[in-house]
Design a protein around this motif. Sequence first.
Motif, PDB file in Angstrom:
ATOM      1  N   SER A  42     -36.443  -9.958  14.418  1.00 28.40           N
ATOM      2  CA  SER A  42     -37.255  -9.296  15.434  1.00 28.40           C
ATOM      3  C   SER A  42     -37.919 -10.316  16.353  1.00 28.40           C
ATOM      4  O   SER A  42     -38.069 -10.076  17.552  1.00 28.40           O
ATOM      5  CB  SER A  42     -38.300  -8.381  14.787  1.00 28.40           C
ATOM      6  N   ARG A  46     -37.367 -10.323  20.311  1.00 25.13           N
ATOM      7  CA  ARG A  46     -38.480 -10.307  21.261  1.00 25.13           C
ATOM      8  C   ARG A  46     -38.390 -11.465  22.240  1.00 25.13           C
ATOM      9  O   ARG A  46     -38.631 -11.299  23.446  1.00 25.13           O
ATOM     10  CB  ARG A  46     -39.818 -10.356  20.532  1.00 25.13           C
ATOM     11  N   GLU A  50     -37.959 -11.151  26.234  1.00 27.77           N
ATOM     12  CA  GLU A  50     -38.932 -11.794  27.112  1.00 27.77           C
ATOM     13  C   GLU A  50     -38.246 -12.690  28.140  1.00 27.77           C
ATOM     14  O   GLU A  50     -38.572 -12.654  29.335  1.00 27.77           O
ATOM     15  CB  GLU A  50     -39.901 -12.617  26.260  1.00 27.77           C
TER      16      GLU A  50
END
Length: 66
Positions: A42, A46, A50
Amino acid sequence: MVMMSLDRLVGSLKSKLRSLKPKRPDYDKIEKSESMRVEIRSRKARKLIEETLKVADSPKSKSYAF
């Protein structure tokens, strides 16, 4: 003759310096649990999201239709 003694001197200095370095303790390798693997995935996801959003929001970037 001088080169051989110089080589020997350098070699002995190197070995002394290596012996002066502090030894790192040996640690047992910790097996990753399933929750740790999920957390790592995860975090990577992320980070990828981003970076993608940063590139997409940049006015200089070209956006590609997939």
